[in-house]
Design a protein around this motif. Structure first.
Motif, PDB file in Angstrom:
ATOM      1  N   MET A   1       0.871  -1.272   0.144  1.00  0.00           N
ATOM      2  CA  MET A   1       0.246   0.092  -0.027  1.00  0.00           C
ATOM      3  C   MET A   1       0.787   1.441   0.127  1.00  0.00           C
ATOM      4  O   MET A   1       0.631   2.285  -0.754  1.00  0.00           O
ATOM      5  N   THR A   2       1.939   1.112   0.633  1.00  0.00           N
ATOM      6  CA  THR A   2       2.778   2.538   0.880  1.00  0.00           C
ATOM      7  C   THR A   2       3.437   2.648  -0.692  1.00  0.00           C
ATOM      8  O   THR A   2       3.456   4.034  -0.908  1.00  0.00           O
TER       9      THR A   2
ATOM     10  N   LYS B   1       0.882   4.262  -2.599  1.00  0.00           N
ATOM     11  CA  LYS B   1       0.313   5.425  -2.225  1.00  0.00           C
ATOM     12  C   LYS B   1       1.377   6.589  -2.721  1.00  0.00           C
ATOM     13  O   LYS B   1       1.134   7.787  -3.033  1.00  0.00           O
ATOM     14  N   ASN B   2       2.548   6.130  -2.671  1.00  0.00           N
ATOM     15  CA  ASN B   2       3.750   7.052  -2.880  1.00  0.00           C
ATOM     16  C   ASN B   2       3.900   7.312  -4.036  1.00  0.00           C
ATOM     17  O   ASN B   2       4.689   8.121  -4.879  1.00  0.00           O
TER      18      ASN B   2
ATOM     19  N   GLU C   1       3.326   8.412  -7.858  1.00  0.00           N
ATOM     20  CA  GLU C   1       2.598   9.723  -8.525  1.00  0.00           C
ATOM     21  C   GLU C   1       1.947   9.308 -10.007  1.00  0.00           C
ATOM     22  O   GLU C   1       2.778   8.793 -10.834  1.00  0.00           O
TER      23      GLU C   1
ATOM     24  N   LYS D   1      -3.413   6.659 -12.802  1.00  0.00           N
ATOM     25  CA  LYS D   1      -4.376   6.629 -11.801  1.00  0.00           C
ATOM     26  C   LYS D   1      -5.202   5.765 -11.368  1.00  0.00           C
ATOM     27  O   LYS D   1      -5.307   5.101 -10.342  1.00  0.00           O
TER      28      LYS D   1
ATOM     29  N   GLU E   1      -5.393   2.911  -8.389  1.00  0.00           N
ATOM     30  CA  GLU E   1      -6.526   2.531  -7.609  1.00  0.00           C
ATOM     31  C   GLU E   1      -6.965   1.161  -7.706  1.00  0.00           C
ATOM     32  O   GLU E   1      -7.387   0.680  -6.804  1.00  0.00           O
TER      33      GLU E   1
ATOM     34  N   GLN F   1      -5.008  -0.926  -5.743  1.00  0.00           N
ATOM     35  CA  GLN F   1      -5.178  -0.798  -4.193  1.00  0.00           C
ATOM     36  C   GLN F   1      -6.276  -1.800  -3.558  1.00  0.00           C
ATOM     37  O   GLN F   1      -6.055  -2.028  -2.411  1.00  0.00           O
TER      38      GLN F   1
ATOM     39  N   TYR G   1     -10.286  -0.130   6.559  1.00  0.00           N
ATOM     40  CA  TYR G   1      -9.634  -0.619   5.300  1.00  0.00           C
ATOM     41  C   TYR G   1     -10.754  -1.150   4.318  1.00  0.00           C
ATOM     42  O   TYR G   1     -10.607  -0.808   2.935  1.00  0.00           O
TER      43      TYR G   1
ATOM     44  N   ARG H   1     -12.272   2.118   2.865  1.00  0.00           N
ATOM     45  CA  ARG H   1     -11.187   2.695   1.716  1.00  0.00           C
ATOM     46  C   ARG H   1     -11.307   1.970   0.396  1.00  0.00           C
ATOM     47  O   ARG H   1     -11.287   2.631  -0.683  1.00  0.00           O
TER      48      ARG H   1
END
Length: 297
Positions: free
Chosen positions: A170-171, A174-175, A177, A184, A188, A191, A214, A217
């Motif tokens: 997940m990190t 999320k990091n 770009e 994008k 998603e 995730q 979670y 999310r």
């Protein structure tokens, strides 16, 4: 015993054969092991004291040269004994107070599982800026590998290890770009399964509030995901929030009407709610039974 290196420094005896490929050089391994001084019955080192055996990284967590040489000859499921001469163990210095000078040591090892983590390790060693220059497909492969590794840990009931792997994934997501709408969307989409894995893992760790977080999310990304609705309903039921549990589970049932897990949990919800009402009724009866009505003069 088999002389692995040909100089008598590392000797091996297979107790139970394994299957599949040998442990790769950069592997993360899951082992049970106990180390003994030669002719001693009490181990100076053992994993038996741990309830859950953690993954160990060769070259980092396993630093005894002869032991690593031996581990690299093993297969999944194999049990073996190793005799390590001082040059392949603790040397002339030993390791006071447990290991005397020039000691020969003996190891019993059960190779439960291993994971070729070289590609993941290389990626994680990069700075966030360097990771962003790696093709998205490579980054997603790394995340998927971490998730599969987490799944393997989960199946072995090593929930803390599983959680750590999922959170690593997940990190990374999320990091990253996104450089386009398509990227994008890909990030998603990647995730969602990781968030669902985290939700279930926290539920197994008896932390339903975090499990719910979670699951929600995942619903923010995919509002109609039946598994995410189920995870949220499962957490709410554990928290005894029956109204929210019913809301999530009925939505999940609408998306997947023949899902056995969803339907069984709805039955459990009905039973739990009925039990709760009975307990409240019993409590109220006891309260009123203890009340004394004022006498009339």
């Amino acid at each position: 015993m088999q002389d692995i290196l040909g100089d008598g420094g590392v000797l091996k005896k297979v107790i139970q054969p394994g299957e599949g490929p040998l442990v790769p050089r950069d592997a993360s391994i899951l082992v049970k092991l106990s180390g003994y001084l030669e002719y001693s019955d009490e181990p100076f080192d053992t994993t038996k004291k741990y309830k859950y055996h953690r993954m160990m990284k060769l070259g980092r967590d396993v630093t005894l040269w002869g032991l690593e040489v031996g581990l690299l000859t093993m297969q999944k499921g194999e049990c073996a004994n190793f005799l390590l001469k001082p040059n392949y163990a603790y040397g002339k210095m030993g390791c006071p107070p447990l290991i005397p000078s020039s000691a020969t040591v003996f190891y019993e090892v059960h190779m439960i599982d291993f994971f070729d983590s070289a590609k993941v390790d290389e990626f994680l060693e990069l700075t966030p800026e360097e990771q962003s220059t790696v093709p998205l497909s490579t980054a997603l492969d790394v995340v998927n590998t971490l998730r599969l590794f987490g799944n393997r840990c989960f199946r072995q009931s090593r929930f803390e290890d599983a959680k750590d792997r999922y959170k690593q994934g997940m990190t990374l997501l999320k990091n990253r770009e996104a450089e386009s709408e398509q990227e994008k969307k890909s990030l998603e989409t990647a995730q969602v399964p990781v968030l669902l894995n985290l939700s279930l893992t926290y539920f197994r760790l008896e932390r339903p509030t975090t499990a719910l977080k979670y699951g929600q999310r995942a619903l923010e990304i995919d509002p109609s995901n039946a598994k995410a609705l189920y995870r949220c309903g499962q957490a709410c039921l554990e928290l005894e929030d029956f109204e929210k549990a019913a809301d999530f589970l009925l939505k999940a049932q609408k998306k997947s009407p023949f899902n056995k897990d969803i339907n069984n949990l709805l039955l459990k919800l009905q039973e739990s709610y009925s039990d709760c009402l009975e307990k409240e009724k019993e409590m109220c009866s006891k309260m009123f039974a203890n009340l004394k009505m004022p006498s009339r003069n």
